[in-house]
Design an enzyme around this catalytic site. Structure first.
Site, mmCIF file in Angstrom:
data_model
loop_
_atom_site.group_PDB
_atom_site.id
_atom_site.type_symbol
_atom_site.label_atom_id
_atom_site.label_comp_id
_atom_site.label_asym_id
_atom_site.label_seq_id
_atom_site.Cartn_x
_atom_site.Cartn_y
_atom_site.Cartn_z
ATOM 1 N N LEU A 27 17.840 -5.373 7.548
ATOM 2 C CA LEU A 27 16.552 -4.894 7.036
ATOM 3 C C LEU A 27 16.423 -3.406 6.891
ATOM 4 O O LEU A 27 15.275 -3.073 6.358
ATOM 5 C CB LEU A 27 15.428 -5.499 7.701
ATOM 6 C CG LEU A 27 15.618 -7.137 8.222
ATOM 7 C CD1 LEU A 27 14.529 -7.367 9.246
ATOM 8 C CD2 LEU A 27 15.274 -7.945 6.973
ATOM 9 N N TYR A 59 14.683 3.112 -6.998
ATOM 10 C CA TYR A 59 14.666 2.251 -5.761
ATOM 11 C C TYR A 59 15.190 0.881 -6.155
ATOM 12 O O TYR A 59 16.168 0.634 -5.554
ATOM 13 C CB TYR A 59 13.351 2.163 -5.325
ATOM 14 C CG TYR A 59 12.948 0.957 -4.226
ATOM 15 C CD1 TYR A 59 13.429 1.207 -2.684
ATOM 16 C CD2 TYR A 59 12.387 -0.360 -4.174
ATOM 17 C CE1 TYR A 59 13.400 0.564 -1.936
ATOM 18 C CE2 TYR A 59 12.329 -1.096 -3.276
ATOM 19 C CZ TYR A 59 12.731 -0.753 -1.948
ATOM 20 O OH TYR A 59 12.678 -1.691 -0.976
ATOM 21 N N LYS A 68 18.922 -0.754 -4.576
ATOM 22 C CA LYS A 68 18.765 -2.195 -4.073
ATOM 23 C C LYS A 68 19.953 -2.956 -4.800
ATOM 24 O O LYS A 68 20.337 -3.821 -4.074
ATOM 25 C CB LYS A 68 17.340 -2.812 -4.002
ATOM 26 C CG LYS A 68 16.400 -2.362 -3.083
ATOM 27 C CD LYS A 68 16.803 -2.677 -1.710
ATOM 28 C CE LYS A 68 15.804 -2.227 -0.822
ATOM 29 N NZ LYS A 68 16.425 -2.572 0.732
ATOM 30 N N ASN A 119 6.144 -8.572 -3.115
ATOM 31 C CA ASN A 119 5.225 -7.846 -2.221
ATOM 32 C C ASN A 119 5.039 -8.740 -1.111
ATOM 33 O O ASN A 119 4.460 -9.771 -0.992
ATOM 34 C CB ASN A 119 3.796 -7.424 -2.949
ATOM 35 C CG ASN A 119 3.852 -6.773 -4.058
ATOM 36 O OD1 ASN A 119 4.073 -5.464 -4.078
ATOM 37 N ND2 ASN A 119 4.149 -7.158 -5.122
ATOM 38 N N PRO A 155 -30.736 -26.540 37.095
ATOM 39 C CA PRO A 155 -30.634 -27.832 37.756
ATOM 40 C C PRO A 155 -32.064 -28.743 37.597
ATOM 41 O O PRO A 155 -32.927 -28.264 37.460
ATOM 42 C CB PRO A 155 -30.662 -27.456 39.284
ATOM 43 C CG PRO A 155 -29.780 -25.970 39.056
ATOM 44 C CD PRO A 155 -30.331 -25.327 37.695
ATOM 45 N N GLY A 156 -31.832 -29.993 37.253
ATOM 46 C CA GLY A 156 -32.861 -30.997 37.182
ATOM 47 C C GLY A 156 -33.484 -31.062 35.993
ATOM 48 O O GLY A 156 -34.499 -31.725 35.414
#
Length: 401
Positions: A64, A119, A123, A148, A311-312
């Site tokens: 890579l 580029y 490649k 991309n 509670p309750g």
């Protein structure tokens, strides 16, 4: 299996190494039965001696390493072709005929807008080098021409418009879009990594190219990822503005279909959030009985809330024409009661955080939830199939008993 990753600190390299490590630690099983013993990470900070050592031991190489933004055009060829030559020469030196993967680019097609790309030429030279190496040695080479790329850990303001847009919109910085109609072919990093892992099993997808067009071909000399997304720049910005506007100061979530581009973009966008946007306060509706807090609103499947009863205390005592809900007690000890309107029969469900279960509140049934404890709060997660509409509340008071 021992794996060498060159360019290990780059965007793709970091994601690949993270997944390889997950596999090596047994955290991922979806790829099937194969073991990774060691991951050799090679990047610009490593030495030539490191490369020599890694090339002797590796069973597979992901190459890579490369140059995307050089100071001079000549550095493209030096960084992309020169290092590839050195890598293959070192493998030859030690007689290592392990498979090698090469990350190339669509620009290597040297067609259309890439016809004069320095580029792209570097490649393409790298591709030819690998293909010649394969012919000479019989080594399997796996060449990917990336479109991309986008995803977490991609560097903004470098070589990805998506990364730049995500970073800038998340952080309140300006963006520039010269032509919103420009269409990009985008490949999500997780889809790419899945395909790269398949290379280790010799199960990758192959293709040939007609210019930039991918032609699936089992005998093709190139590899590719079957899932990409073609999206206009204007649409990307529209989605990101929507994510930014709805998800960080309100409860509303955008509609995000499974395995869609939107889902992948949203995950990418989240990875660029600054600290001040990661958390936000919720409105707690508090009274002497406890509290009720809406958590999340979904565009097509209602809302989730959290209810705390002291509670309750008994809460509810109402019914709905069409709305239905699910109550899940996660802490405490309670009783849920439901009665069909017009009937005297009461159905009861004793619930507890010690044995978590889901109880449906049925349309046309008045219902309540009672905290049976004298000392402990009752905490209930509540889901409703629709969001509350103050103009049509569909909630009618009537005691269960």
């Amino acid at each position: 299996m021992k794996i060498l990753v060159t360019g290990a600190n780059g965007f793709v390299g970091k994601n690949l190494c993270a997944e390889l490590e997950n596999i090596s630690l047994g955290k991922v099983i979806r790829y099937g039965n194969f073991k990774i013993e060691e991951i050799f990470r090679f990047d610009i900070s490593n030495t030539i001696q490191d490369l020599e050592n890694f090339c002797q031991k590796s069973d597979f190489v992901f190459n890579l390493a490369g140059v995307n933004r050089p100071k001079t055009q000549n550095e493209f060829m030096q960084g992309n072709f020169g290092f590839a030559s050195e890598l293959l020469a070192t493998l030859k030196k030690y007689g290592n005929k392990c498979p090698v993967m090469l990350s190339s680019s669509q620009q290597a097609s040297l067609t259309g807008r890439f016809g004069n790309s320095e580029y792209g030429r570097s490649k393409k030279a790298g591709e030819d080098l690998f293909l010649n190496y394969s012919s000479e040695t019989g080594v399997h080479v796996k060449i990917f021409r990336f479109p991309n790329l986008f995803g977490k850990w991609c560097r903004p303001n470098y070589n990805s418009a998506v990364a730049t847009f995500c970073n800038n919109i998340a952080n309140g910085l300006p963006i520039q879009v010269n032509d919103p109609e420009v269409e990009l072919e985008l490949l999500y990093i997780d889809d790419l990594i899945d395909e790269m892992i398949l290379c280790l099993k010799n199960e990758e997808h192959h293709c040939s190219f007609n210019g930039l067009e991918v032609i699936p071909d089992n005998n093709g000399k190139y590899c590719y990822v079957p899932v990409t997304h073609k999206v206009k720049l204007g649409r990307i910005v529209e989605l990101l503005n929507d994510f930014n506007g709805h998800g960080f100061s309100t409860l509303k979530l955008s509609k995000i279909p499974d395995n869609s581009f939107e889902k992948k973009l949203y995950s990418t966008f989240l990875s660029y959030l600054p600290k001040e946007k990661i958390a936000f306060p919720l409105k707690m509706n508090i009274d002497q009985r406890g509290s009720f807090t809406e958590l999340l609103h979904f565009p097509d499947c209602g809302q989730v809330s959290i209810n705390i009863s002291k509670p309750g205390i008994t809460k509810g005592q109402h019914w709905h024409h069409s709305k239905w809900e699910i109550f899940i007690v996660v802490k405490g000890h309670g009783l849920i009661q439901e009665r069909k309107i017009g009937s005297d029969e009461v159905i009861e469900f004793e619930v507890s955080g010690d044995k978590i279960e889901a109880v449906r509140m049925l349309p046309g049934y008045t219902h309540n939830i009672i905290n049976l404890s004298d000392t402990e709060d009752l905490v209930t997660v509540m889901w409703a199939n629709e969001q509350f509409d103050k103009n049509r509340p569909d909630t009618f008071f009537e005691p269960v008993k």
